[in-house]
Every structure is written in structure tokens, then in C-alpha cells.
Design an enzyme around this catalytic site. Structure first.
Site, PDB file in Angstrom:
ATOM      1  N   ASN A 143       0.799  -1.233   0.000  1.00 53.21           N
ATOM      2  CA  ASN A 143       0.000   0.000   0.000  1.00 53.21           C
ATOM      3  C   ASN A 143       0.832   1.284   0.000  1.00 53.21           C
ATOM      4  O   ASN A 143       0.367   2.330  -0.443  1.00 53.21           O
ATOM      5  CB  ASN A 143      -0.997   0.002   1.161  1.00 53.21           C
ATOM      6  CG  ASN A 143      -0.346  -0.181   2.515  1.00 53.21           C
ATOM      7  OD1 ASN A 143       0.791  -0.635   2.624  1.00 53.21           O
ATOM      8  ND2 ASN A 143      -1.062   0.187   3.562  1.00 53.21           N
ATOM      9  N   GLU A 241       5.914  -3.226  12.252  1.00 51.12           N
ATOM     10  CA  GLU A 241       4.858  -2.206  12.174  1.00 51.12           C
ATOM     11  C   GLU A 241       3.647  -2.923  11.615  1.00 51.12           C
ATOM     12  O   GLU A 241       3.601  -3.221  10.422  1.00 51.12           O
ATOM     13  CB  GLU A 241       5.310  -1.035  11.306  1.00 51.12           C
ATOM     14  CG  GLU A 241       4.406   0.190  11.426  1.00 51.12           C
ATOM     15  CD  GLU A 241       3.281   0.184  10.423  1.00 51.12           C
ATOM     16  OE1 GLU A 241       2.136  -0.155  10.831  1.00 51.12           O
ATOM     17  OE2 GLU A 241       3.525   0.507   9.260  1.00 51.12           O
ATOM     18  N   CYS A 275      -2.916   1.217   7.472  1.00 50.13           N
ATOM     19  CA  CYS A 275      -3.077   0.725   8.844  1.00 50.13           C
ATOM     20  C   CYS A 275      -3.442   1.828   9.813  1.00 50.13           C
ATOM     21  O   CYS A 275      -3.904   1.550  10.920  1.00 50.13           O
ATOM     22  CB  CYS A 275      -1.811   0.013   9.294  1.00 50.13           C
ATOM     23  SG  CYS A 275      -0.308   0.993   9.094  1.00 50.13           S
ATOM     24  N   GLU A 453       9.857   3.367  13.894  1.00 48.94           N
ATOM     25  CA  GLU A 453      10.485   3.850  12.666  1.00 48.94           C
ATOM     26  C   GLU A 453      10.366   5.365  12.626  1.00 48.94           C
ATOM     27  O   GLU A 453       9.543   5.959  13.328  1.00 48.94           O
ATOM     28  CB  GLU A 453       9.831   3.213  11.443  1.00 48.94           C
ATOM     29  CG  GLU A 453      10.032   1.711  11.398  1.00 48.94           C
ATOM     30  CD  GLU A 453       9.470   1.054  10.149  1.00 48.94           C
ATOM     31  OE1 GLU A 453      10.084   0.105   9.666  1.00 48.94           O
ATOM     32  OE2 GLU A 453       8.409   1.506   9.664  1.00 48.94           O
TER      33      GLU A 453
END
Length: 472
Positions: A143, A241, A275, A453
Site C-alpha cells: 500500500n 509495524e 493501517c 520507525e
């Protein structure tokens, strides 16, 4: 694929189709375990020189990449849109974000400070230094096919690690374009390696190899758990993640117009396929009807279409399975008593005949029995819940499993602090529907991930070494 500074062709190919047209966009070469081993060998050899290169010199490579990304912004944006469908305006933003990651971590490369520790012994000097962890396996989703690679590669390279990237088979073209830039920027062989292929043939060998010391993954919680299990035998460092189920809370004192526009931004960007997308919209009962009236009007104004069109706001979903999951969630909610205010159908006629398009959808009267209240929809569906008190909505917002991102709107400073502190999420936006910046950390609580991150994310790619020196 790109291994040890050389482009690799194989007998096996993966066909990439544009989800807006179902036409073949590109065919890419796919590898197997033998290519993974070659990449590991190349990365191991390159690590011995890259890891000891002065940080300022590594930074110069990253600076070149950042600049080149902006030079090729339009080409890269069209690549993103063509392979996974998002609106070209969103794709251009992704290119900017990708460049900013390389720019930020080029600067962070020179700031991997250790520390001097006061000793209790007069004849000892104590210190702690940081060193690169080693070879990194980076596994990225479909994505955000360009920026997710950058969010892993930039800090890893800045730290002095060498990297093997395995992009999603659904959208590997953006990664290929990124590696063309690495080549143009004259990265030494073996520093960056690109291997495309199935999880069994590519990912599994990376997870079991003792030479790979770190795995960084972005994707679903279920897959993340599996990767952690498979990497456990070699006790790799992991960054995960993972999935989210973000609450979006509108308190009765909120700026309603701001909250409505925010709910458009974070719900329908990338057609809801991210997400951090708002999955549960909680609106105070006193302003519920007014919010719904404004929100429904804005949703019905959204233009759905081929992402390559500059006027497009909502592109297609990635594939047929995504359409089916969205439809299942909508039908389940309606069958259990939800009200369908807008949308609710796949678009199949006219310009939508050959793509995976779904109407931007608004559901009200949603409750916790419905799948959409606890499963990640990953599509353009906005379910709205009512609430009465701060305590009630905080309890409902704190999802039992996920804790990635949360958003709320209020003009009460005391409430802002109290709610922010009680929300069990790694990222919180207060009157901000897009609280993401390269300078800030990105990651979740609970089953939404491990590690961070962005921000100080370079630390995820470094080991700390304690040193004690006895004086004579």
C-alpha cells in the site's frame, strides 16, 4: 532484481496489473532461495567496508538519493499509482515522504552518539558505543510501496548496515525504480539488494539465515507474528509495524468542520487501505446528527476513479479479495442493525467496469457486535458510533488487540491532555488527522508492533557495546 550491483533476470515472472483497469502494467523477474543466498553473501561482504565508512560519507550517498527522488517525482508517483491504484495526489505525497526519510537519516547518520560513563574505580574508564547491527532484511507492503522501503532502508544504511529488500509481489515496481536510483547514485555493490518472490522462497531463507541479524517488517499482525516465530531460532532483532484499528473521536466541543474534513482525510486517503486509517468514528451524541449531515455530504462529493486522473480522490482497491472483505463488513453491519447513509456498493459500470472500485460508504448506528467494530476493514467505509461520556469513549477506543494510531478533536486543553495520556496507542493526533512526520516515531502498542520507525529509528539498526578500559 538487483543483487551485488547487478540487475538479475530469471525464467520466472510476476505480472503486475493496474487495479483501476486490470490491464498488465509490468512483468517483473522473480527469484528463489538461490538468489537470497547470493544477496546475503553480497551484503555480508559489503558490510565489512560500508560499516566502517565515515558516517558523513554514508550520509552523502543518502543525500544524493533524496535529491534524485524529487527529480523523478512524477515518474515515481505514476509508478505507485499504476501498480497499486492510489490517487496521484497521494502518490506524489508519498514520493515527498520517501525523499524526506533519506534526507532525515542522512542527517541522523552523524548523530549516533555513545556516552562516557563515570567510573567508581579510579583506574577505569567506561564508555558505551553504538555500532551497526549487521545485515538487515526489509519486508515491505503493497500500500506504500516506495515510502515503506525508504522508512527501513534509510535508517539501516545511515547506521552502516547493508540491506536486502523484499517488496510485496503486488507492487514491486516502485522498489525497482528506487534501486535504479541507488545505481545512479553509485552505491558500492552489495550495500543494497533487491530480491522479489514468494514468501516461502524469499522471506523464509532470510528469516532462518544466521547471517541476517535484523528483520524489519510492515504488514498485518498475523504475518508479523509468523515472521517473529520463524526468526526466533536465530534471535534476530525485529521491528514490526503491524495492523491497526484506529479510533477517531469527536467530542461535543470540537470544531465540527475541522473534524469532518479530518475524517475525510484519514478515512478515504489510499481508499482506506492504510493501517492508520480511521476504522471507528466516535461522535458525541449531542453533535452526532449535525456531524453525520456534514460528513455524508462530503463523502458523496468524493470523486472515485482511476488514480492517474488528477481530479481523482479515491482510487480502486488492490484486488477482488479486498472488495469482498469490504462488502462483507458492510453487509454484516447492516444485517445487525446499522444504517447505510451513503455508498455501500461496488462500482461496476461505465469507467468502473474493469477495476476494483467501491463507493465511499458511511454507516451509522454501528455497535460492538459488528465485524467492522473489531476487524480491520482496509477499505473506504466509515462506521460511526455514538457516545455520551469521556470515560465511555476512552474505554471503547482502547481496542483490546491493536494500538497503532488514534485521533480526537476537542477545544478543551485539559481534556486533550487527559485523553491523550489514557489512549493506548503509539501515535495520537489531537485536532490533527494526519499526525505523521519523519521527525517523529512511528509504531504501535500491543499487537500493532514492536520498535519504532522514523524519528530516532536509526537506533533500531544499531547495537550498544559497553567498553571498560583498565588503566596501568
Amino acid at each position: 532484481m538487483y543483487i551485488n550491483g547487478t540487475w538479475i533476470e530469471t525464467q520466472k515472472k510476476i505480472t503486475i496489473k493496474n487495479p483501476a483497469t486490470l490491464e498488465t502494467y509490468q512483468e517483473v523477474y522473480a527469484g528463489d532461495g538461490s538468489h537470497v543466498q547470493k544477496a546475503i553473501e553480497a551484503a555480508e561482504k559489503a558490510f565489512s567496508t560500508w560499516s566502517v565508512l565515515p558516517a558523513i560519507e554514508r550520509a552523502q550517498y543518502l543525500e544524493k538519493v533524496a535529491a534524485k527522488l524529487l527529480e523523478k517525482k512524477e515518474v515515481l508517483a505514476k509508478t505507485i499509482t499504476s501498480e497499486m491504484g492510489k490517487a496521484i495526489t497521494n502518490a506524489r505525497y508519498e514520493v515527498d515522504s520517501t525523499s524526506s526519510f533519506f534526507k532525515w537519516f542522512a542527517e541522523e547518520a552523524r548523530r549516533t552518539y555513545g556516552e562516557t560513563i563515570p567510573s567508581t574505580k579510579p583506574n577505569k574508564r567506561l564508555m558505551e558505543i553504538k555500532q551497526p547491527v549487521g545485515i538487515v532484511a526489509a519486508i515491505t507492503p503493497w500500500n506504500f510501496p516506495l515510502s515503506m522501503g525508504a522508512r527501513k532502508l534509510a535508517p539501516a544504511l545511515a547506521a552502516g548496515c547493508t540491506v536486502i529488500l523484499r517488496p510485496s509481489n503486488a507492487s514491486p515496481s516502485s522498489a525497482i525504480e528506487l534501486f535504479k536510483i541507488f545505481e545512479e547514485c553509485e552505491f558500492p555493490p552489495g550495500i543494497v539488494n533487491l530480491v522479489i518472490g514468494s514468501a516461502k522462497e524469499v522471506t523464509d531463507p532470510l528469516l532462518v539465515s544466521p547471517k541476517v541479524r535484523k528483520v524489519s517488517f510492515t504488514g498485518s499482525t498475523e504475518v508479523g507474528k509468523e515472521l517473529v516465530r520463524k526468526s526466533a531460532d536465530t534471535l534476530k532483532r525485529v521491528s514490526m509495524e503491524l495492523g491497526g484499528h484506529a479510533p477517531y473521536i469527536v467530542f461535543e466541543d470540537a470544531d465540527l468542520d475541522l473534524a469532518v474534513e479530518g475524517a475525510i482525510t484519514i478515512k478515504f486517503g489510499c481508499a482506506g487501505q492504510q493501517c492508520t486509517s480511521a476504522n471507528r468514528i466516535y461522535v458525541h451524541n449531542n453533535i452526532h446528527d449535525e456531524f453525520i449531515a456534514k460528513y455524508a455530504k462530503r463523502i458523496q462529493q468524493l470523486k472515485v476513479g482511476n488514480g492517474i486522473d488528477d481530479s481523482c480522490e479515491v482510487g480502486p482497491l488492490i484486488n477482488e479479495a479486498a472488495i469482498q472483505k469490504v462488502q462483507e463488513h458492510v453487509e454484516d453491519a447492516v444485517n445487525l442493525g446499522a444504517t447505510l447513509v451513503a455508498g455501500g456498493k461496488q462500482l461496476k459500470e461505465g469507467p468502473y467496469t474493469n477495476g476494483y472500485f467501491y463507493q465511499p460508504t458511511l454507516l451509522t448506528d454501528v455497535d460492538e457486535r459488528m465485524k467492522i467494530s473489531y476487524e480491520e476493514t482496509f477499505g473506504p467505509v466509515a462506521p460511526v458510533f455514538r457516545f455520551e461520556s469521556d470515560e465511555e469513549v476512552i474505554e471503547k477506543a482502547n481496542h483490546a488487540q491493536y494500538g497503532l494510531a488514534a485521533y480526537f478533536f476537542t477545544n478543551d486543553l485539559s481534556r486533550a491532555y487527559k485523553v491523550m495520556e489514557k489512549l493506548e496507542f503509539g501515535i495520537v493526533g489531537i485536532n490533527d488527522p494526519y499526525p505523521f512526520a519523519v521527525e517523529g516515531s512511528f509504531g504501535g502498542f500491543k499487537e500493532s508492533g514492536l520498535g519504532r520507525e522514523g524519528g530516532h529509528g536509526i537506533d533500531e539498526y544499531m547495537e550498544s557495546k559497553f567498553v571498560s578500559i583498565a588503566l596501568r
